[in-house]
Design a protein around this motif. Structure first.
Motif, PDB file in Angstrom:
ATOM      1  N   LEU A   1      37.262  21.004  24.901  1.00 35.96           N
ATOM      2  CA  LEU A   1      38.589  20.469  24.583  1.00 35.96           C
ATOM      3  C   LEU A   1      39.614  21.593  24.562  1.00 35.96           C
TER       4      LEU A   1
ATOM      5  N   SER B   1      33.245  13.638  25.444  1.00 33.70           N
ATOM      6  CA  SER B   1      33.969  14.234  26.563  1.00 33.70           C
ATOM      7  C   SER B   1      34.637  13.162  27.409  1.00 33.70           C
TER       8      SER B   1
ATOM      9  N   LEU C   1      37.642  11.861  25.559  1.00 33.56           N
ATOM     10  CA  LEU C   1      38.732  12.830  25.593  1.00 33.56           C
ATOM     11  C   LEU C   1      39.208  13.138  27.005  1.00 33.56           C
TER      12      LEU C   1
END
Length: 549
Positions: free
Chosen positions: A140, A526, A529
């Motif tokens: 991130l 993941s 996001l």
């Protein structure tokens, strides 16, 4: 009119699609240390409509989630959850392990290169340097060009540090003893944020209240119907305590039990962790950025301390989870007010389970037992002397792994593979040993069934030993012979844990019964996001959470 209607429908569909792929402003990971899946069922009525049951009703629950490796320890669990892979890749093979290259035992996050920030103790000499893989929070940070905030928090240092990987803004853990502060490491910063220093000062009053009040059950003790009688000779005691029964007089016990360290062994350790988490959300304005996502990794540590001391069937564990359920519900309410219930995604899981106290099981005719590391070491050295004429071939035994002295083996003109096989043939004849396998086999065969497949996923070529063994079910270290219990095996009581997703656009009321692995959490996050998964991560995501509501 028809064209206008069709255009309206198309716009409506596009709007729904945009909502479904909208990135959360905040991701919150909650790992409950030593939480078995069956606790969700066992304490379901005690939870009422709050906390865990609230998450289950309004989120997605994976009922058949397991760890897919051995050993099931705290550091290994946290690393695996957030990297999306197993010890064979991320390199965290225990909380401590024998470093065969430097001939010493190492602690997973110890690092003398750094100092404590927030106290004068050595508790801050910590870093994530031994973690080889990246975490979802590392990814991130990379995806957002190191914008957005990533923060870890736990009573245990390893549980705060490993989840947030290498690029975190900061990680906090609790420095107990006479200090009672949330501290960090100079790996992250040279000074605590001013609000944390102020919080540590102001929080002393609350901590003192905990230490001067008895630990009594949250509800009337006769309502604790999911646990055995309060007194059991197999449960641990605080120093200075005659019996392991309620109430636990913390005020009278604190001086003999490490003062603030005593709180770690009570449900108040969980409460103060989530209280500090609220302050992090507020003071770091998590979930408020219009462009970047933030990440908060929380580990609930006191359930592990309590479970080790009192066992899975104790009144203390039932009380700990009733209290945690209330604290979790309060935390969700806080997030909804501060961040907004559509702006964050939360997952709740555990780093391992636990076995019931073997002495208690054996009292009720269920097989169990205890295994002596000291006796094993003596017997194996005697065997090596008898077979090869040397007491110096075994360097270490730890985490159910045997490390051989390769230099000594070479000096004697022996073949390493032959020595490994001789030891295996000897070890499997010992009581309470289930299976044994060599490093050579780990490197040259592909195992597909437990326990060897689990050992292989936990085997790291550079760090693991020459021989890996598993004990029979409900057999644990003789360190716990008198009282308490532990974890670490590949049996269901240690591997079966909950995975819950909640918030944002997570599918509501979904219960999934198919087998899933803990390593699927990181790639799923993941995907949520919309970033690259961790560099060694599994590619399998938990698709059910994305189903339209």
């Amino acid at each position: 009119m028809i064209k206008i209607f069709n255009l309206f429908v198309m716009l409506h569909v596009l709007t729904l699609s945009a909502q479904q792929v909208k990135k959360p402003k905040l991701v919150i990971g909650i790992v409950v240390d030593q939480m078995r899946y069956d606790y969700l069922q066992k304490f379901k009525k005690q939870f009422g409509s709050k906390g865990f049951n609230r998450i289950i009703k309004n989120g997605t629950t994976y009922e058949n989630a397991h760890f897919n490796y051995i050993p099931t320890y705290t550091a290994v669990g946290h690393a695996s959850i957030y990297t999306g892979t197993t010890p064979k890749n991320h390199g965290i093979i225990g909380n401590n392990w024998y470093d065969k290259y430097n001939d010493k035992s190492v602690y997973v996050v110890h690092d003398n290169s750094y100092k404590t920030i927030g106290s004068f103790s050595n508790e801050g000499k910590r870093s994530p340097k031994r973690l080889i893989a990246s975490t979802v929070s590392d990814q991130l940070k990379l995806a957002q060009h190191f914008k957005g905030k990533v923060i870890g928090i736990a009573i245990k240092d390893r549980s705060a540090i490993l989840p947030v990987g290498h690029a975190a803004d900061i990680a906090y853990w609790f420095d107990g003893g006479k200090i009672g502060n949330w501290v960090s490491s100079s790996y992250y910063t040279e000074v605590l944020p001013s609000w944390v220093s102020l919080y540590n000062t102001m929080n002393k009053l609350k901590l003192s209240e905990y230490l001067t009040s008895p630990w009594v059950t949250r509800k009337k003790i006769h309502k604790y119907t999911e646990s055995r009688d309060d007194f059991s000779e197999y449960e641990g005691r605080f120093n200075g305590e005659e019996k392991p029964v309620f109430p636990h007089d913390l005020g009278a016990l604190k001086d003999k039990n490490g003062t603030y360290d005593l709180l770690k062994n009570t449900p108040f350790g969980n409460t103060m962790t989530l209280d500090f988490a609220k302050e992090i959300v507020k003071n770091e304005t998590l979930g408020k950025s219009k462009k970047y996502s933030d990440f908060l990794a929380i580990s609930i540590s006191s359930t592990d301390y309590i479970g080790h001391k009192y066992g899975a069937g104790s009144k203390e564990i039932e009380d700990a989870y009733i209290r945690l359920n209330n604290d979790l519900n309060d935390f969700i309410n806080y997030l909804n007010r501060k961040v907004g219930n559509k702006n964050y995604v939360m997952f709740v899981t555990a780093d391992h389970g636990v076995v019931e106290i073997p002495n208690y099981l054996m009292e009720h005719k269920i097989p169990g037992g205890y295994f002596s590391k000291k006796e094993l070491f003596i017997k194996l050295n005697q065997f090596m002397d008898k077979t090869y004429g040397s007491y110096s071939l075994i360097k270490d035994y730890s985490n159910e792994q045997i490390f051989l002295d390769h230099i000594e083996i070479d000096k004697l003109g022996l073949k390493l593979e032959e020595v490994q096989n001789q030891l295996i043939n000897e070890i499997v004849t010992y009581p309470n040993v289930h299976r044994a396998v060599s490093a050579y086999a780990m490197q040259n065969a592909e195992f597909t069934k437990s326990p060897l497949s689990l050992l292989q996923e936990g085997y790291h070529q550079k760090r693991s030993g020459d021989i890996l063994l598993t004990l029979e079910p409900t057999v644990i270290s003789d360190y716990y012979t008198k009282t308490g219990t532990t974890h670490g095996s590949g049996y269901n009581y240690d591997t079966h844990i909950p995975i819950l997703f909640y918030g944002g656009n997570i599918k509501k009321g979904k219960k999934v019964k198919r087998p899933v692995n803990i390593t699927q959490i990181a790639p799923t996050l993941s995907n949520i996001l919309q970033i690259q998964e961790p560099n060694m991560s599994s590619h399998e995501i938990l698709t059910e959470i994305f189903e339209s509501n």
